[in-house]
Design a protein around this motif. Structure first.
Motif, PDB file in Angstrom:
ATOM      1  N   MET A   1       3.890  -9.138  -1.388  1.00 18.47           N
ATOM      2  CA  MET A   1       3.849 -10.075  -0.285  1.00 18.47           C
ATOM      3  C   MET A   1       2.483 -10.759  -0.223  1.00 18.47           C
ATOM      4  N   LEU A   2       1.436  -9.970  -0.470  1.00 20.29           N
ATOM      5  CA  LEU A   2       0.102 -10.567  -0.440  1.00 20.29           C
ATOM      6  C   LEU A   2      -0.040 -11.667  -1.490  1.00 20.29           C
ATOM      7  N   GLU A   3       0.465 -11.385  -2.692  1.00 22.44           N
ATOM      8  CA  GLU A   3       0.359 -12.370  -3.768  1.00 22.44           C
ATOM      9  C   GLU A   3       1.158 -13.625  -3.457  1.00 22.44           C
ATOM     10  N   LYS A   4       2.332 -13.443  -2.879  1.00 20.87           N
ATOM     11  CA  LYS A   4       3.212 -14.577  -2.628  1.00 20.87           C
ATOM     12  C   LYS A   4       2.799 -15.386  -1.397  1.00 20.87           C
ATOM     13  N   TYR A   5       2.411 -14.697  -0.303  1.00 15.90           N
ATOM     14  CA  TYR A   5       2.173 -15.373   0.961  1.00 15.90           C
ATOM     15  C   TYR A   5       0.710 -15.383   1.409  1.00 15.90           C
ATOM     16  N   GLY A   6      -0.105 -14.523   0.825  1.00 14.84           N
ATOM     17  CA  GLY A   6      -1.505 -14.469   1.216  1.00 14.84           C
ATOM     18  C   GLY A   6      -1.731 -13.664   2.482  1.00 14.84           C
ATOM     19  N   ASN A   7      -3.001 -13.541   2.848  1.00 13.57           N
ATOM     20  CA  ASN A   7      -3.383 -12.717   4.006  1.00 13.57           C
ATOM     21  C   ASN A   7      -2.924 -13.279   5.339  1.00 13.57           C
ATOM     22  N   SER A   8      -2.649 -14.557   5.394  1.00 14.63           N
ATOM     23  CA  SER A   8      -2.333 -15.175   6.680  1.00 14.63           C
ATOM     24  C   SER A   8      -0.864 -15.069   7.074  1.00 14.63           C
ATOM     25  N   ALA A   9      -0.033 -14.465   6.255  1.00 16.89           N
ATOM     26  CA  ALA A   9       1.386 -14.312   6.579  1.00 16.89           C
ATOM     27  C   ALA A   9       1.528 -13.427   7.822  1.00 16.89           C
ATOM     28  N   SER A  10       2.203 -13.923   8.835  1.00 11.28           N
ATOM     29  CA  SER A  10       2.340 -13.209  10.109  1.00 11.28           C
ATOM     30  C   SER A  10       2.874 -11.781   9.972  1.00 11.28           C
ATOM     31  N   PRO A  11       3.897 -11.543   9.150  1.00 11.41           N
ATOM     32  CA  PRO A  11       4.416 -10.175   9.072  1.00 11.41           C
ATOM     33  C   PRO A  11       3.377  -9.151   8.606  1.00 11.41           C
ATOM     34  N   LEU A  12       2.371  -9.606   7.882  1.00  8.24           N
ATOM     35  CA  LEU A  12       1.367  -8.668   7.386  1.00  8.24           C
ATOM     36  C   LEU A  12       0.431  -8.162   8.475  1.00  8.24           C
ATOM     37  N   SER A  13       0.559  -8.699   9.670  1.00  6.08           N
ATOM     38  CA  SER A  13      -0.253  -8.190  10.778  1.00  6.08           C
ATOM     39  C   SER A  13       0.552  -7.250  11.671  1.00  6.08           C
ATOM     40  N   SER A  14       1.793  -6.969  11.290  1.00  5.39           N
ATOM     41  CA  SER A  14       2.649  -6.101  12.109  1.00  5.39           C
ATOM     42  C   SER A  14       2.365  -4.631  11.817  1.00  5.39           C
ATOM     43  N   GLY A  16       2.024  -1.096  10.597  1.00  6.54           N
ATOM     44  CA  GLY A  16       2.131  -0.519   9.263  1.00  6.54           C
ATOM     45  C   GLY A  16       1.616  -1.444   8.185  1.00  6.54           C
ATOM     46  N   TYR A  17       2.047  -2.695   8.199  1.00  6.75           N
ATOM     47  CA  TYR A  17       1.594  -3.646   7.192  1.00  6.75           C
ATOM     48  C   TYR A  17       0.100  -3.921   7.334  1.00  6.75           C
ATOM     49  N   LYS A  18      -0.362  -4.039   8.547  1.00  4.92           N
ATOM     50  CA  LYS A  18      -1.780  -4.321   8.785  1.00  4.92           C
ATOM     51  C   LYS A  18      -2.643  -3.250   8.113  1.00  4.92           C
ATOM     52  N   GLN A  19      -2.284  -1.999   8.308  1.00  5.20           N
ATOM     53  CA  GLN A  19      -3.043  -0.899   7.739  1.00  5.20           C
ATOM     54  C   GLN A  19      -2.899  -0.852   6.208  1.00  5.20           C
ATOM     55  N   ALA A  20      -1.714  -1.191   5.715  1.00  5.27           N
ATOM     56  CA  ALA A  20      -1.510  -1.224   4.265  1.00  5.27           C
ATOM     57  C   ALA A  20      -2.382  -2.299   3.624  1.00  5.27           C
ATOM     58  N   VAL A  21      -2.474  -3.447   4.268  1.00  4.44           N
ATOM     59  CA  VAL A  21      -3.312  -4.533   3.752  1.00  4.44           C
ATOM     60  C   VAL A  21      -4.780  -4.117   3.780  1.00  4.44           C
ATOM     61  N   GLN A  22      -5.207  -3.460   4.856  1.00 10.42           N
ATOM     62  CA  GLN A  22      -6.589  -2.982   4.923  1.00 10.42           C
ATOM     63  C   GLN A  22      -6.873  -2.012   3.778  1.00 10.42           C
ATOM     64  N   PHE A  23      -5.910  -1.142   3.484  1.00  7.75           N
ATOM     65  CA  PHE A  23      -6.055  -0.198   2.382  1.00  7.75           C
ATOM     66  C   PHE A  23      -6.138  -0.938   1.045  1.00  7.75           C
ATOM     67  N   LEU A  24      -5.250  -1.899   0.833  1.00  6.22           N
ATOM     68  CA  LEU A  24      -5.243  -2.647  -0.429  1.00  6.22           C
ATOM     69  C   LEU A  24      -6.523  -3.457  -0.647  1.00  6.22           C
ATOM     70  N   HIS A  25      -7.139  -3.876   0.437  1.00  5.09           N
ATOM     71  CA  HIS A  25      -8.400  -4.621   0.351  1.00  5.09           C
ATOM     72  C   HIS A  25      -9.613  -3.686   0.256  1.00  5.09           C
ATOM     73  N   GLY A  26      -9.358  -2.382   0.299  1.00  2.00           N
ATOM     74  CA  GLY A  26     -10.453  -1.422   0.199  1.00  2.00           C
ATOM     75  C   GLY A  26     -11.263  -1.266   1.475  1.00  2.00           C
ATOM     76  N   GLU A  27     -10.715  -1.736   2.594  1.00  2.00           N
ATOM     77  CA  GLU A  27     -11.429  -1.651   3.870  1.00  2.00           C
ATOM     78  C   GLU A  27     -11.352  -0.247   4.466  1.00  2.00           C
ATOM     79  N   ILE A  28     -10.251   0.453   4.195  1.00  5.92           N
ATOM     80  CA  ILE A  28     -10.078   1.832   4.660  1.00  5.92           C
ATOM     81  C   ILE A  28      -9.422   2.630   3.552  1.00  5.92           C
ATOM     82  N   ASP A  29      -9.582   3.953   3.600  1.00  7.86           N
ATOM     83  CA  ASP A  29      -8.951   4.792   2.575  1.00  7.86           C
ATOM     84  C   ASP A  29      -7.496   5.075   2.943  1.00  7.86           C
ATOM     85  N   ARG A  30      -6.780   5.678   2.010  1.00 10.50           N
ATOM     86  CA  ARG A  30      -5.341   5.915   2.177  1.00 10.50           C
ATOM     87  C   ARG A  30      -5.042   6.739   3.426  1.00 10.50           C
TER      88      ARG A  30
END
Length: 85
Positions: A1-14, A16-30
Motif C-alpha cells: 500500500m505504501l508503494e502504491k499510494y504513499g504515506n498520505s493515503a488516509s487508510p494508512l492512518s487508521s 493498526g496501519y499507523k503503527q505498521a507504517v511507523q515500524f516500516l519507516h524504522g520509527e519504532i520497533d516491532r
C-alpha cells in the motif's frame, strides 16, 4: 500500500496501519508497534462502549455472538423492533 499510494493515503492512518507504517519507516520497533496498535484498539473499544452506554435503546446480551442462544435472542430483538416500526 505504501508503494502504491504513499504515506498520505488516509487508510494508512487508521488503527493498526499507523503503527505498521511507523515500524516500516524504522520509527519504532516491532514490539512497540504491536503494543501501540493494541493500546489504540483498546482505546477505541472504550470510546465505543461509552457511546453505546448513552444510547437508551441498546439492549446488552450477555455472551458471544457465535453462541446459538445469543443469536436467537438477537434475531428476536431485531424482528420485534421491525414489527414495531
Amino acid at each position: 500500500m505504501l508503494e502504491k499510494y504513499g504515506n498520505s493515503a488516509s487508510p494508512l492512518s487508521s488503527l493498526g496501519y499507523k503503527q505498521a507504517v511507523q515500524f516500516l519507516h524504522g520509527e519504532i520497533d516491532r514490539n512497540s508497534a504491536i503494543q501501540a496498535a493494541q493500546q489504540a484498539h483498546r482505546n477505541y473499544a472504550k470510546r465505543q462502549m461509552t457511546w453505546f452506554r448513552r444510547e437508551p435503546q441498546v439492549v446488552w446480551l450477555a455472551g458471544f455472538g457465535d453462541e446459538p442462544g445469543i443469536q436467537r435472542k438477537a434475531t428476536e430483538l431485531v424482528q420485534s423492533a421491525l414489527s414495531e416500526a
